[in-house]
Scaffold this motif. Structure first.
Motif, PDB file in Angstrom:
ATOM      1  N   LYS A 236      31.024  43.424  41.885  1.00 48.61           N
ATOM      2  CA  LYS A 236      32.256  42.787  41.525  1.00 48.61           C
ATOM      3  C   LYS A 236      33.186  43.471  40.729  1.00 48.61           C
ATOM      4  N   LEU A 237      32.550  44.257  39.765  1.00 49.86           N
ATOM      5  CA  LEU A 237      33.492  45.141  38.892  1.00 49.86           C
ATOM      6  C   LEU A 237      33.945  46.230  39.853  1.00 49.86           C
ATOM      7  N   GLY A 238      33.422  46.821  40.761  1.00 48.97           N
ATOM      8  CA  GLY A 238      34.013  47.770  41.788  1.00 48.97           C
ATOM      9  C   GLY A 238      35.128  47.356  42.421  1.00 48.97           C
ATOM     10  N   ASN A 239      34.879  45.962  43.058  1.00 51.05           N
ATOM     11  CA  ASN A 239      36.126  45.451  43.669  1.00 51.05           C
ATOM     12  C   ASN A 239      37.355  45.327  42.885  1.00 51.05           C
ATOM     13  N   ARG A 240      36.896  44.766  41.712  1.00 49.54           N
ATOM     14  CA  ARG A 240      38.243  44.662  40.608  1.00 49.54           C
ATOM     15  C   ARG A 240      38.749  46.055  40.457  1.00 49.54           C
ATOM     16  N   LEU A 241      38.067  47.060  40.092  1.00 51.24           N
ATOM     17  CA  LEU A 241      38.662  48.315  40.042  1.00 51.24           C
ATOM     18  C   LEU A 241      39.360  48.866  41.392  1.00 51.24           C
ATOM     19  N   LYS A 242      38.787  48.536  42.353  1.00 52.09           N
ATOM     20  CA  LYS A 242      39.502  48.997  43.688  1.00 52.09           C
ATOM     21  C   LYS A 242      41.019  48.303  43.569  1.00 52.09           C
TER      22      LYS A 242
END
Length: 418
Positions: A236-242
């Protein structure tokens, strides 16, 4: 006017030289600038020679005259008067002060018998017989100084032709000074523009390199987090960063495009035959759908065959228009994208529901950095519609907007396909 050495002087020229108040630095600088400006007018020495030759007078000068000073800017001296360019006199000892106040020529053929000036302190102080002084006035009415001539001998300077010559020369000097001033301001502006252009180029370099490199690192880290499928929170955090990385990259692209346009190079386009424009536009729509799953985004893409355009830039136009619709449209109303070849034109439109755009705002909507007063903070830089309009214009097309309560808001781009 100054004294004339050589014939029974009453007062030496040195005794009348003005000592400038050291505190008046700005005035000194301004006068020095005016003296230099006259010195740059190549015709002035010739004009002063012509004056002396045609009148028989031994001293002619262009003088900068203020409330307190008389400053020689250029001099023709055949009687060894001794005053050089930059030399100053107390203005009250001259007749130029009277010409300055009246904005009229002062002309004396023979001071010793002149009914007005026979007892005047200036001719008596400097042993002057003939004298003429004509004001130099700019076209805006600003007073500069005087074109004048003196001699210890009588001379017929009241002749209409002599006065006309002085007046014409004074007017010529005023016009040349204005030309000099315009040229100086133009050169200053050019230097300032060069410095600004250098700063802009540095700014573009910072955006294009120094910001993209760390952003690429953030994007790579986000991709690694997304691959950690066993840890949902990290995914979830990775998707936000992307998503944030994509948004930052878009902002950088927008500012780079704006900088290029403002630098005069225009919007960079690579126009060629695009065989798959329909699928390229569908990719943009699918991307926006994925990022906004709750919105109803409909499409009607009817493009068959190749279209001559910059496909990536046309995708950018659609992306910007869709982004605007997502941000400002009503969330419970559909967003409709249409694209079709109509005759020899590609027509691309994005329509959304919601409150209509006020009439006053329609005239500003394609301006850079402009955002409606009711926009939410953090919604972008206000460059999307401006850049879309520049891309369309670069293709030789037009981008228009219409907005009303019944039909919604529609942005329509029309571009030639050949």
């Amino acid at each position: 006017m100054p004294a004339v050495p050589g014939t029974a002087l009453v007062t030496s020229s040195a005794s009348t030289v003005l000592t400038v108040d050291p505190a008046d630095v700005d005035s000194e600088i301004a006068i020095a600038r005016d003296v230099a400006a006259i010195g740059r007018i190549s015709a002035v020495p010739s004009l002063l020679k012509v004056i002396c030759q045609n009148t028989g007078m031994g001293f002619a000068a262009v003088a900068r005259v203020t409330d307190g000073t008389w400053t020689a800017c250029a001099v023709e001296d055949t009687i060894q008067f001794g005053l050089k360019p930059g030399g100053q006199l107390k203005v009250e000892t001259t007749l130029c002060s009277e010409s300055r106040m009246a904005r009229q020529p002062v002309v004396i053929d023979r001071a010793s018998t002149d009914p007005v000036y026979f007892n005047h302190h200036t001719p008596r102080m400097y042993n002057i017989e003939s004298y003429i002084s004509v004001p130099i006035i700019h076209s805006n009415g600003e007073y500069f100084g005087n074109l004048c001539a003196i001699d210890p001998r009588p001379a017929v300077v009241s002749d209409a032709r002599v006065v006309a010559m002085f007046t014409a020369f004074a007017d010529l000097i005023a016009r040349q000074l204005e030309t000099e001033d315009r040229q100086e301001r133009t050169e200053t502006a050019l230097q300032s523009e060069r410095a600004t252009a250098e700063l802009r180029e540095q700014f573009i370099a910072v955006l294009g390199h120094d910001l993209r490199n760390p952003l690429s690192s953030v994007g790579a880290a986000a991709e690694l987090l997304v691959r950690r499928q066993t840890e949902p929170e990290l995914v979830k955090l990775g998707n936000r960063l992307k998503a944030s990385t994509r948004r930052m990259s878009g902002l950088i692209d927008d500012v780079l495009d704006l900088a290029r346009v403002r630098l005069g190079s225009g919007m960079h386009l690579s126009i060629r035959e695009a065989d798959f424009l329909a699928s390229a536009l569908t990719d943009v729509i699918d991307e926006v759908r994925a990022a906004n799953p709750r919105l109803d985004i409909r499409d009607d893409i009817a493009i068959n065959g190749a279209v001559r355009c910059d496909q990536g830039r046309i995708q950018q136009v659609l992306s910007n228009l869709l982004g605007n619709a997502v941000t400002h449209g009503a969330p419970d109303s559909p967003i409709t994208v249409r694209a079709a070849i109509e005759g020899d034109q590609l027509v691309l439109s994005v329509t959304n529901g919601g409150a209509p755009i006020p009439e006053d705002d329609l005239a500003k909507i394609f301006q850079p950095y402009w955002r409606p007063a009711h926009s939410k903070p953090g919604g972008g830089l206000g460059l999307g519609l401006y850049i879309a309009s520049e891309i369309v214009a670069g293709h030789g097309g037009t981008l228009q907007v219409s907005s009303c309560a019944s039909e919604g808001t529609c942005f329509m781009a029309t571009l030639p396909v050949a």
